[in-house]
Design a protein around this motif. Sequence first.
Motif, PDB file in Angstrom:
ATOM      1  N   ASN A  80       0.815  -1.459   0.229  1.00  0.00           N
ATOM      2  CA  ASN A  80      -0.055  -0.045   0.105  1.00  0.00           C
ATOM      3  C   ASN A  80       0.841   1.462   0.050  1.00  0.00           C
ATOM      4  N   PHE A  81       1.902   1.107   0.903  1.00  0.00           N
ATOM      5  CA  PHE A  81       2.839   2.162   0.895  1.00  0.00           C
ATOM      6  C   PHE A  81       3.318   2.731  -0.426  1.00  0.00           C
ATOM      7  N   MET A  82       3.918   1.618  -1.143  1.00  0.00           N
ATOM      8  CA  MET A  82       4.615   1.950  -2.470  1.00  0.00           C
ATOM      9  C   MET A  82       3.642   2.352  -3.480  1.00  0.00           C
ATOM     10  N   ALA A  83       2.568   1.847  -3.591  1.00  0.00           N
ATOM     11  CA  ALA A  83       1.323   2.164  -4.463  1.00  0.00           C
ATOM     12  C   ALA A  83       0.777   3.702  -4.209  1.00  0.00           C
ATOM     13  N   ALA A 204      -4.641  15.253   1.427  1.00  0.00           N
ATOM     14  CA  ALA A 204      -4.933  15.351   2.862  1.00  0.00           C
ATOM     15  C   ALA A 204      -5.507  13.691   3.539  1.00  0.00           C
ATOM     16  N   LYS A 205      -6.128  13.203   2.504  1.00  0.00           N
ATOM     17  CA  LYS A 205      -6.743  11.808   3.231  1.00  0.00           C
ATOM     18  C   LYS A 205      -5.845  10.970   3.307  1.00  0.00           C
ATOM     19  N   LEU A 206      -4.704  10.879   2.626  1.00  0.00           N
ATOM     20  CA  LEU A 206      -3.501   9.961   2.637  1.00  0.00           C
ATOM     21  C   LEU A 206      -2.643  10.254   4.089  1.00  0.00           C
ATOM     22  N   GLN A 207      -2.982  11.148   4.573  1.00  0.00           N
ATOM     23  CA  GLN A 207      -2.183  11.677   5.880  1.00  0.00           C
ATOM     24  C   GLN A 207      -3.169  11.572   7.113  1.00  0.00           C
ATOM     25  N   GLY A 215      -0.916   9.334  10.663  1.00  0.00           N
ATOM     26  CA  GLY A 215      -0.797   8.875   9.312  1.00  0.00           C
ATOM     27  C   GLY A 215      -0.686   7.832   8.827  1.00  0.00           C
ATOM     28  N   GLY A 216      -1.444   6.706   9.475  1.00  0.00           N
ATOM     29  CA  GLY A 216      -1.254   5.213   9.167  1.00  0.00           C
ATOM     30  C   GLY A 216      -2.147   4.935   8.120  1.00  0.00           C
ATOM     31  N   LEU A 217      -2.958   5.913   7.527  1.00  0.00           N
ATOM     32  CA  LEU A 217      -4.028   5.415   6.348  1.00  0.00           C
ATOM     33  C   LEU A 217      -3.040   5.031   5.171  1.00  0.00           C
ATOM     34  N   ILE A 218      -2.032   5.705   4.899  1.00  0.00           N
ATOM     35  CA  ILE A 218      -1.008   5.446   3.479  1.00  0.00           C
ATOM     36  C   ILE A 218      -0.552   4.051   3.528  1.00  0.00           C
ATOM     37  N   LEU A 219      -0.583   3.522   4.897  1.00  0.00           N
ATOM     38  CA  LEU A 219      -0.098   1.968   4.990  1.00  0.00           C
ATOM     39  C   LEU A 219      -1.174   0.962   4.953  1.00  0.00           C
ATOM     40  N   GLU A 225      -8.811   2.531  -3.197  1.00  0.00           N
ATOM     41  CA  GLU A 225     -10.229   2.404  -1.944  1.00  0.00           C
ATOM     42  C   GLU A 225     -10.460   3.570  -1.586  1.00  0.00           C
ATOM     43  N   ILE A 226      -9.788   4.839  -1.770  1.00  0.00           N
ATOM     44  CA  ILE A 226     -10.167   5.978  -1.223  1.00  0.00           C
ATOM     45  C   ILE A 226     -10.762   7.028  -2.024  1.00  0.00           C
ATOM     46  N   ASP A 227     -11.872   7.504  -2.095  1.00  0.00           N
ATOM     47  CA  ASP A 227     -12.836   8.170  -2.994  1.00  0.00           C
ATOM     48  C   ASP A 227     -12.208   9.258  -3.435  1.00  0.00           C
TER      49      ASP A 227
END
Length: 292
Positions: A80-83, A204-207, A215-219, A225-227
């Motif tokens: 997920n992080f790399m993508a 902002a969403k990825l953070q 900031g765990g959402l980026i992982l 999956e994020i609108d």
Amino acid sequence: MMELHVAQNLFVRMKRVHKLLSLMQIQLMKFVLKITFIIHLPEMIILFYRSQLWKWCLVIQRKSTALNKLFFSDQLKVFNFMANAELITTVDSVVRQAFVMIEKLSMCVGYLNAHPPQLLAKFWVVNLSNPIEESLYTDDPNDPVPSVSFEVSGADFTHPLAATRLLTLLTGDNNGSGSQRYLYGRKISEFLTYVRGYYSPCLAKLQEDDLEFSGGLILTKHWVEIDECAKPACLVGVVSFNSSDCVLHSFSNGEAYDPVHNLDVDYLVDSYCIPTFKEGIMSPSYFRDYAR
């Protein structure tokens, strides 16, 4: 003696009556307490089970969080992080490229305006992306008279372009009002719409936090999956952005995008800026007269 005996009997009876009244008062109070308890028993039961349910929910939540931490694999986090990092790099490149194009447009218009019209009218401009055949150039850039329309045409890419025509195209005066009158203002507006509509909300969403980690959402989530980020059309470039998504240029069936066919203004800027002039009909005396 008789009176004393009667008085004693009366006192004993009154004492018994008082004791009986006290016992009756106690029994009445107990009865009232029982009635009160019976009336409020359902509420007490509800409060008790509500408190128990809250405790159970807290326990389940802690166990669920622990299980998520336990079963969310490191490999998936890395994927997920790399993508998501690649997405950030792509949109950042799109924004930088659009900003460079706007600056290039501004510099090009400024460079052309720095030349007096009578001097500018004596030059062609060279197509740096797809050079035009020498045989197509005529001696006079003003024969025929260049179009005064601000709209790009196919001939602007395939035939020699007069410097005055390039200035008309890049100025893009549509006789409108405010920032939408000139091409530069329209490009700035388009750029800001993209940044506010897609770039900023996605980053902002990825953070955001996830799994109790800053900031765990980026992982934990892939960008699809994020609108706010799942808009592939916005990764192509700064294109028209409506209220919810980017709008690409029209494509022919199965064909690649053709900037000439689509009269792409950005491609026009890349093709002719910063201008390289090509002489038309011009004698050395013209420069001497102009210098005076």
